[in-house]
Design a protein around this motif. Structure first.
Motif, PDB file in Angstrom:
ATOM      1  N   SER B 210       0.854  -1.191   0.000  1.00  0.00           N
ATOM      2  CA  SER B 210       0.000   0.000   0.000  1.00  0.00           C
ATOM      3  C   SER B 210       0.886   1.236   0.000  1.00  0.00           C
ATOM      4  O   SER B 210       1.898   1.274   0.688  1.00  0.00           O
ATOM      5  CB  SER B 210      -0.880   0.074   1.250  1.00  0.00           C
ATOM      6  OG  SER B 210      -1.556  -1.120   1.467  1.00  0.00           O
ATOM      7  N   VAL B 211       0.488   2.232  -0.771  1.00  0.00           N
ATOM      8  CA  VAL B 211       1.279   3.455  -0.903  1.00  0.00           C
ATOM      9  C   VAL B 211       0.345   4.657  -0.778  1.00  0.00           C
ATOM     10  O   VAL B 211      -0.716   4.683  -1.396  1.00  0.00           O
ATOM     11  CB  VAL B 211       1.984   3.493  -2.281  1.00  0.00           C
ATOM     12  CG1 VAL B 211       2.572   4.866  -2.551  1.00  0.00           C
ATOM     13  CG2 VAL B 211       3.061   2.419  -2.361  1.00  0.00           C
ATOM     14  N   VAL B 212       0.740   5.626   0.052  1.00  0.00           N
ATOM     15  CA  VAL B 212      -0.009   6.885   0.131  1.00  0.00           C
ATOM     16  C   VAL B 212       0.901   7.993  -0.392  1.00  0.00           C
ATOM     17  O   VAL B 212       2.030   8.147   0.078  1.00  0.00           O
ATOM     18  CB  VAL B 212      -0.438   7.205   1.577  1.00  0.00           C
ATOM     19  CG1 VAL B 212      -1.243   8.507   1.607  1.00  0.00           C
ATOM     20  CG2 VAL B 212      -1.261   6.064   2.154  1.00  0.00           C
ATOM     21  N   PHE B 228      -2.344   8.974   8.139  1.00  0.00           N
ATOM     22  CA  PHE B 228      -3.209   8.039   7.424  1.00  0.00           C
ATOM     23  C   PHE B 228      -2.406   6.808   6.980  1.00  0.00           C
ATOM     24  O   PHE B 228      -2.849   5.666   7.114  1.00  0.00           O
ATOM     25  CB  PHE B 228      -3.846   8.743   6.219  1.00  0.00           C
ATOM     26  CG  PHE B 228      -4.648   7.829   5.347  1.00  0.00           C
ATOM     27  CD1 PHE B 228      -5.827   7.263   5.817  1.00  0.00           C
ATOM     28  CD2 PHE B 228      -4.210   7.515   4.072  1.00  0.00           C
ATOM     29  CE1 PHE B 228      -6.560   6.401   5.014  1.00  0.00           C
ATOM     30  CE2 PHE B 228      -4.950   6.655   3.265  1.00  0.00           C
ATOM     31  CZ  PHE B 228      -6.126   6.094   3.741  1.00  0.00           C
ATOM     32  N   ALA B 229      -1.186   7.042   6.475  1.00  0.00           N
ATOM     33  CA  ALA B 229      -0.338   5.931   6.020  1.00  0.00           C
ATOM     34  C   ALA B 229      -0.053   4.976   7.176  1.00  0.00           C
ATOM     35  O   ALA B 229      -0.106   3.754   7.015  1.00  0.00           O
ATOM     36  CB  ALA B 229       0.960   6.459   5.422  1.00  0.00           C
ATOM     37  N   SER B 230       0.213   5.530   8.355  1.00  0.00           N
ATOM     38  CA  SER B 230       0.478   4.674   9.515  1.00  0.00           C
ATOM     39  C   SER B 230      -0.737   3.819   9.844  1.00  0.00           C
ATOM     40  O   SER B 230      -0.601   2.649  10.191  1.00  0.00           O
ATOM     41  CB  SER B 230       0.815   5.516  10.747  1.00  0.00           C
ATOM     42  OG  SER B 230       2.012   6.195  10.534  1.00  0.00           O
ATOM     43  N   ALA B 317      -8.601   7.696  11.852  1.00  0.00           N
ATOM     44  CA  ALA B 317      -9.241   7.402  13.141  1.00  0.00           C
ATOM     45  C   ALA B 317     -10.233   6.249  12.987  1.00  0.00           C
ATOM     46  O   ALA B 317     -10.270   5.327  13.814  1.00  0.00           O
ATOM     47  CB  ALA B 317      -9.949   8.652  13.676  1.00  0.00           C
ATOM     48  N   ALA B 318     -11.006   6.275  11.912  1.00  0.00           N
ATOM     49  CA  ALA B 318     -12.006   5.213  11.690  1.00  0.00           C
ATOM     50  C   ALA B 318     -11.321   3.863  11.484  1.00  0.00           C
ATOM     51  O   ALA B 318     -11.811   2.830  11.956  1.00  0.00           O
ATOM     52  CB  ALA B 318     -12.879   5.563  10.484  1.00  0.00           C
TER      53      ALA B 318
END
Ligand code: FAD
Ligand code: AMP
Lengths: 269, 325
Positions: B210-212, B228-230, B317-318
């Motif tokens: 996965s890449v952000v 978000f990446a974490s 967060a979700a």
């Protein structure tokens, strides 16, 4: 000094690019100078400009392209930047060349230019934006038996000591390499900022001729280039089916939750 | 299975093999008997990995000590590979795909008069016994197949194209040295530093599942992108503009790193053709952008029209809440 810059004419990256009979369609209205080669031209011009007046007057930058007549547009673009001379190598016998055949032909052109005046540097782009091979410079160095300094993000030429030094950052490796001239260098898009064409040169470029060479002008065995010399053959080319339209959510305070749901639902987290 | 011998160049044998190497070992095994080639001693861990991938023989080059740092030059490694091909009477050489391995591959293909395909996603035996490589080209819009017509084939394989798999019966792996007489060339290595890969941290951009990517839309604040990446265990990348601004150090695209993850998320990324060329083969593409007309939406599977500074933290967060539940 003489610097040779091989440049490629490629379909514009913004256009709809396609294959026909397993060959890339080269529509003349959609063709352009490979953008990354502008960095090679810039590097060559700035080296010559750094010389003193006498040395500068005795120096030139020659671009070479292997392609059909449409590629004159790419050569003219380099004239607009200040290139002195352009050679286009066109021959039916070159159609279907792979990397090796391309490099062999370009190497023969470099040798021919070297017979007139010794070639001190061959500077290429880091990749052609059509095939993204990044391998022609390596083949070219091997064919010419010259040191290879590839993917340079910085290039310094010491014309007195006759050496070239490059910096390259590839993944996790940082390297500074040096070699005596003559050498083959490929420069990345970090190496410099290509200049804009200047108005006077734009006018002059219109009339400036592009030399045309054929295989007969080069010392290269016909069976080692073109389709007969190729070691790879594109056997199939198919457009990818269009992607289904995206599921689009407009954020009204819940956009992040929707994104999380999408990822969780598709087992992507 | 044929009686082909396939050589695989291992780039990090001294530590442990990373996924791209395990992927090409898996692919190589589908084509014939696999031997590994290294220029430095394989670690115990590497030998165990090779055993579980069915590799019995590792050919370790013994280079003249006078070479020093020049041992790492592409031209040197290419000479090692060429010598190994001759010693093993090999039919194919497989390498991972990055700027350095492509250089090595080109040089060895040149020296052996072998056909070369770079950035292949598939490699199979064609109807007449020759190898046929498949790759996605023109910014991911076309699939092509390329037949290699020489006796020896050299192929670099892009990462994430093959799922690595071990063999049912692990084998004993032995290391055999072979002397390679490489003369120091005209290129001097003035300086060379290798940055250690920290596996405790984020996955490697080029190999991550996965890449952000954060674009200019981050306005220099990578906090939401990192957070978000974490939350999804992704690698972080940027666009070239962002790297030129000095906001981040690695960019995805035609002149940067090519990524082919299962999931690509572009936040504040417009989706310029140069950028798309380096990510369009990703399986699932997600875009977060406050401009509903942004070109990245054209190739996205899922898109959020919104400010990344709001959307990414909320999503993170979700996802964290989901993982804890
Ligand atoms: C020869 C050459 C090679 C190149 N190679 C590469 C390459 O390898 N990789 C690469 O990436 N580029 C490359 N480029 C550059 C490329 O053409 C684009 O300029 C670049 O990718 C644009 O980066 P960007 O998307 O970050 O910026 P922009 O195009 O400026 O896009 C920013 C986006 O962010 C959105 N945005 C703004 N604020 C927000 C917000 N708060 N929340 C959400 N969205 C927001 C905007 O709507 C916009 O869509 C190359 C260019 C050239 C000429
Ligand atoms: N047909 C060609 N004519 C002239 N130069 C070329 C040609 N093909 C490749 N090159 C040069 O080699 C570089 C790398 O190309 P490639 O290996 O195809 O990605 C380009 O940036 C050009 O400088």
């Amino acid at each position: 000094m003489r610097i040779v810059v091989p440049v490629k004419y490629v379909p514009d990256i913004q256009s709809d690019r396609a294959f026909e009979d397993c060959r890339l369609v080269r529509d003349p209205s959609e063709g352009t100078l490979n953008e990354l080669d502008e960095h090679a031209v810039e590097a060559a011009l700035s080296i010559i400009e750094s010389l003193d007046d006498d040395a500068r007057a005795a120096s030139d930058v020659v671009v070479v392209t292997m392609a059909g007549p449409d590629a004159d547009a790419a050569v003219r673009k380099t004239y607009q930047m200040g290139v002195d001379r352009g050679v286009r190598i066109s021959d039916e016998g070159l159609e279907g060349s792979d990397y090796a055949g391309t490099a062999r032909t370009l190497a023969a052109a470099v040798r021919r230019l070297g017979d007139e005046t010794p070639v001190d540097l061959v500077i290429t782009g880091m990749a052609a934006l059509d095939g993204l091979g990044s391998v022609v410079p390596v083949y070219l160095a091997a064919e010419l038996g010259l040191p290879q300094l590839t993917n340079a993000s910085e290039l310094d030429v010491d014309t007195a000591a006759r050496t070239a030094r490059v910096t390259r950052d590839l993944g996790h490796v940082h390297e500074v390499l040096e070699a005596p001239l003559p050498a083959v260098v490929s420069v990345s898009d970090h190496a410099n900022q290509p200049r804009y064409p200047n108005f006077k040169l734009i006018m002059a470029a219109r009339k400036k001729p592009v030399e045309e060479w054929s295989l007969a002008d080069l010392d290269v065995a016909a069976e080692t280039v073109g389709e007969s010399g190729a070691r790879t053959r594109t056997s199939r080319a198919e457009p990818r089916p269009p992607r289904p339209e995206a599921e689009i959510v407009v954020d009204k305070g819940e956009g992040g939750t929707a994104l999380a749901d999408f990822l969780i639902r598709n087992e992507l987290v | 299975m044929t009686n082909r011998t396939v050589l695989v160049l291992l780039d990090t044998p001294a530590t442990a093999l990373r996924s791209p190497a395990l992927e090409i070992l898996t692919l190589a095994r589908s084509l014939g008997r696999v031997e590994a080639v290294v220029t430095e001693s394989p670690s115990v861990q590497t030998l165990a990995q090779l055993g579980s991938h069915g590799v019995e023989l590792v050919r370790q080059a013994e280079l003249p000590s006078t070479l020093g740092e020049s041992a790492h030059l592409s031209t040197t490694v290419a000479q090692v590979l060429a010598a190994a091909v001759r010693a093993a009477d090999a039919d194919a050489v497989l390498l991972t795909s990055n700027f350095v391995t492509k250089e090595i591959a080109a040089r060895v293909a040149h020296d052996l008069d072998a056909g070369l395909v770079v950035d292949a996603a598939t490699l199979v035996e064609g109807p007449d016994g020759r190898l046929v490589a498949g790759k996605r080209v023109l910014a991911g819009s076309w699939d092509t197949e390329c037949e290699i017509t020489t006796d020896v084939s050299v192929v670099t394989v892009r990462s994430n194209a093959v799922v690595p798999a071990t063999v049912d019966q692990p084998v004993e792996t032995t290391v055999e040295g072979f002397a390679v007489d490489v003369a120091a060339g005209a290129v001097t290595v003035v300086e060379r530093t290798v940055e250690e890969i920290d596996d405790a941290g984020r996955p490697e951009l080029a190999e991550a599942g996965s890449v952000v990517v954060g674009g200019r839309g981050t306005d220099g604040d990578f906090g939401p992108v990192e957070e978000f990446a974490s939350s999804i265990g992704a690698a972080v990348g940027a666009t070239r503009d962002v790297v030129f601004e000095g906001w981040f150090d690695q960019f995805v695209g035609q002149t940067g790193v090519t990524v082919t993850p299962r999931l690509y998320v572009g936040a504040g990324v417009s989706g310029a053709p140069h950028h798309r060329g380096g990510m369009q083969a990703s399986q699932v593409v997600v875009a977060v952008n406050n401009d509903p007309e942004c070109p990245l939406f054209e190739i996205a599977d899922f898109a959020v029209v919104g400010d990344l500074a709001d959307v990414l933290p909320q999503a993170a967060a979700a996802i964290r809440a989901h993982k804890e539940s």
